[in-house]
Design a protein around this motif. Structure first.
Motif, short mmCIF file in Angstrom:
data_model
loop_
_atom_site.label_atom_id
_atom_site.label_comp_id
_atom_site.label_asym_id
_atom_site.label_seq_id
_atom_site.Cartn_x
_atom_site.Cartn_y
_atom_site.Cartn_z
N ALA A 79 -15.42 46.73 -7.91
CA ALA A 79 -14.43 45.66 -7.94
C ALA A 79 -14.42 44.96 -9.29
N GLU A 80 -15.61 44.66 -9.82
CA GLU A 80 -15.69 44.01 -11.13
C GLU A 80 -15.16 44.91 -12.23
N SER A 81 -15.44 46.21 -12.11
CA SER A 81 -14.93 47.15 -13.11
C SER A 81 -13.41 47.20 -13.06
N ALA A 82 -12.84 47.20 -11.85
CA ALA A 82 -11.38 47.21 -11.70
C ALA A 82 -10.77 45.95 -12.30
N LEU A 83 -11.46 44.82 -12.09
CA LEU A 83 -10.95 43.56 -12.61
C LEU A 83 -10.93 43.58 -14.13
N GLN A 85 -10.47 46.06 -15.95
CA GLN A 85 -9.40 46.96 -16.39
C GLN A 85 -8.02 46.44 -16.02
N GLY A 86 -7.97 45.21 -15.48
CA GLY A 86 -6.68 44.60 -15.18
C GLY A 86 -6.16 44.86 -13.79
N ASP A 87 -6.97 45.47 -12.93
CA ASP A 87 -6.53 45.77 -11.57
C ASP A 87 -7.04 44.68 -10.64
N ALA A 88 -6.36 43.53 -10.64
CA ALA A 88 -6.78 42.41 -9.81
C ALA A 88 -6.60 42.70 -8.33
N SER A 89 -5.58 43.51 -7.96
CA SER A 89 -5.33 43.79 -6.55
C SER A 89 -6.52 44.47 -5.88
N THR A 90 -7.06 45.48 -6.54
CA THR A 90 -8.21 46.20 -5.98
C THR A 90 -9.41 45.30 -5.87
N ALA A 91 -9.66 44.53 -6.94
CA ALA A 91 -10.82 43.64 -6.95
C ALA A 91 -10.70 42.61 -5.84
N TYR A 92 -9.51 42.04 -5.68
CA TYR A 92 -9.29 41.03 -4.65
C TYR A 92 -9.52 41.61 -3.26
N ALA A 93 -8.87 42.74 -2.98
CA ALA A 93 -8.98 43.35 -1.66
C ALA A 93 -10.42 43.72 -1.33
N THR A 94 -11.16 44.20 -2.33
CA THR A 94 -12.55 44.59 -2.10
C THR A 94 -13.40 43.38 -1.74
#
Length: 614
Positions: A79-83, A85-94
């Motif tokens: 989740a932190e790695s996704a965040l 890279q600009g992918d807030a949706s994945t980080a949030y959902a996780t």
């Protein structure tokens, strides 16, 4: 791996965006009027499934006893790695999904932070609901959820959340005060004010906290644009607690609200002074109120009364740098207190230190140079000015230095100094031009000054400063037609320019020409600037020319008291001389000569009346 990896999980939970939750929350509320990028949640997460599992046990350190397995750790890292890279949706959902399964409120809090960072208010509200449910005793969770609900206009749901907090608070007034800035950012300020009013109702007349509650309501009403309600609440606060300084200050601000041009109506200023004057008498330790009262007095032209208030502030706290500097400024114009003004400014500089203590010492250097110049210590004045090596006062310092060089008969050196001064734009170049014209006039080089300013005016035909100074240069050469043309143009461009009206009116009166017109011009100037000593002098002089000695004396006495200038003294002395008060006239002239020995009006007056002051 079945052993809990709590330290690592806790470190991950503590990681947040650079702004932090409080700042992000404010940004979300402020920015929700725009259309931010939304965080898209996958189906089947968040609120679609009820929270049925029991809350986790909390250890003695306040950290939930959650079994953070290797699988959970992997998801958190992903989740932190996704965040990153600009992918807030994945980080949030996780984070929200793991918070649901582990019942860990820290992870719900992190989901709130991620949504706020993405400026996704609905998702932040959703995560905040979970956070508040998982940590019902966490004040920050409740505050965050309530603020997000208010930002989304969901006042009905937010009200009981804040009501519970207020009931549980040791001091409900403090809780309401913390709530007020949150409600101030609501999209419907009047609705938010109604909500605050409802929450405050049980406490607003309480003998202990009612004054503070009323003050909070006053601030909220002012923020909602309801000035009448704000004033009523502030007055109610003072009735409950007559010595409430913050209530007195807020009521003062409401009474003396400046207009769009920053001006305070005299009647409104008078109301504010009527409030604060007695208040500081009853509450001598109310320093902020006393300072506000002193500044109102300055705005009203009551400089001696203002000086007395700042003196009390300095006596109460000799290290109050702001009060010390204000006292010095109010002492500057009294030539009899020149040494006191110098001592106050030097104390101020010693107090703020070489580093300035966060304050710029250059204005104090300028004023010390002014004192030295008034004492005709021109070299000393130059030394003070040389301390100003840059900053906001640099241009002013260079211009004053050039004029001082002129007084030392080094006019050409002064002109070179002005020519070598760097400028930032056309406005500053015009200021240097005006300074050079003044340098030439004060040196008696009137033809050069007239030619120089006329040339500059040709390049900037509607510059008000050049029009005025070119008119004054023309007057020195008795080019009254040119002077009047320039001043008429200036009045056309700036109908509220008191000095343009005064200059034209005085010039006509001094030549004993068109006295009715001169009177009208000066009367207009005095209406625009009723406390200006120079304009009072002009009015006295035109009355003298019209043969009204009583009125002439009245205005000239006021002008002399307002500003003891040599030219004012020359006029007052002549009126006294004609009225038969010759000894007093001689005394006024002697004082005027001490102020400015070379004043042209004074010398001309004494020569015309054949008066020898020796």
């Amino acid at each position: 791996m079945t052993e809990p990896v709590r330290p690592a999980a806790q470190q991950l939970w503590k990681r947040a965006t650079a702004l932090g939750l409080a700042a992000l929350l404010g940004a979300s509320i402020v920015g929700c009027a725009s259309k931010p990028p939304a965080v898209v949640l996958p189906p089947g997460t968040a609120e679609e499934r009820p929270l049925s599992a029991p809350l986790p046990d909390f250890g003695p350190d306040g950290v939930p006893n959650v079994n953070v397995t290797g699988g959970i750790m992997f998801q958190l890292l992903a989740a932190e790695s996704a965040l990153q890279q600009g992918d807030a949706s994945t980080a949030y959902a996780t984070y929200l999904g793991i918070a649901r399964s582990t019942r860990d409120p820290r992870l719900a809090r992190r989901a709130v932070e991620i949504a706020l960072g993405a400026r996704a208010s609905p998702q932040a509200t959703q995560a905040a609901r979970m956070w508040a449910e998982l940590a019902p005793q966490d004040a920050e969770a409740g505050q965050t959820l309530g603020a997000l609900l208010v930002a989304g206009g969901e006042y009905a749901e937010a009200t009981p959340i804040f009501a519970r907090r207020i009931r549980a608070a040791a001091n409900p007034a403090e809780e309401l005060a913390r709530l007020q800035p949150v409600l101030a950012r609501a999209p419907e300020r009047q609705r938010a004010l109604e909500m605050l009013d409802e929450l405050a109702r049980p406490h607003r007349d309480d003998a202990k906290v009612g004054a503070d509650v009323r003050l909070t309501l006053a601030r909220a009403a002012a923020g909602a644009g309801d000035s009448a309600r704000a004033e009523r609440e502030a007055r109610a606060a003072l009735e409950l607690q007559p010595g409430h300084e913050r209530a007195a200050l807020l009521l003062t601000q409401l009474l003396a609200q400046p207009d769009n041009d920053g001006r305070i109506e005299p009647a409104n200023r008078a109301k504010a002074m009527e409030l604060l004057g007695p208040f500081v008498e009853r509450n001598p330790q109310a320093r902020a109120a006393r300072e506000a009262y002193a500044r109102l007095l300055v705005g009203d032209g009551q400089y001696e009364a203002a000086r007395a208030q700042f003196l009390q502030l300095v006596q109460g706290d000799p290290k109050d740098a702001d009060a010390l500097y204000a006292l010095a400024l109010l002492t500057l114009d009294d030539r009899k207190r020149r040494a006191e003004a110098r001592e106050l400014l030097e104390r101020y500089l010693a107090l703020i230190g070489d580093g300035g203590g966060g304050r710029d010492p250059d204005a104090a250097y300028l004023n010390l140079a002014r004192i030295a110049e008034d004492e005709r210590d021109y070299k000393g004045a130059l030394q003070w000015l040389d301390k100003i090596e840059g900053g906001e006062q640099y241009l002013q310092a260079r211009m004053r230095k050039a004029l001082l060089l002129g007084k030392l008969k080094r006019v050409d050196e002064g002109r070179k100094l002005l020519a070598s001064t760097p400028t930032d734009g056309a406005a500053e170049r015009v200021q240097l031009t005006l300074a050079e014209g003044q340098l030439l006039r004060e040196a008696g080089r009137h033809k050069e000054a007239f030619a120089f300013l006329t040339d500059a005016l040709a390049r900037n035909p509607d510059d008000s400063g050049l029009l005025y100074d070119a008119a004054m240069a023309a007057e020195k050469l008795d080019r009254i037609d040119v002077m009047e043309r320039h001043l008429r143009r200036l009045i056309e461009l700036k109908p509220d320019d008191a000095h343009a009206h005064n200059a034209l009116g005085y010039s006509l009166a001094d030549r004993n020409q068109r006295l009715a017109e001169a009177y009208e011009l000066i009367a207009r100037a005095l209406k625009l600037a009723p406390t200006d000593g120079y304009i009072m002098d002009s009015m006295g002089w035109v009355y003298f020319r019209m043969g009204n000695l009583a009125k002439a004396r009245e205005y000239l006495e006021r002008a002399w008291q307002t500003r003891a200038h040599a030219e004012v003294g020359a006029h007052l002395g002549e009126v006294l001389w004609v009225a038969g008060e010759r000894e007093r006239a001689r005394g006024i002239w002697r004082e005027s000569r001490a102020i400015e020995p070379d004043n042209e009006t004074l010398r001309t007056t004494l020569r015309r009346l054949k008066v020898n002051l020796q």
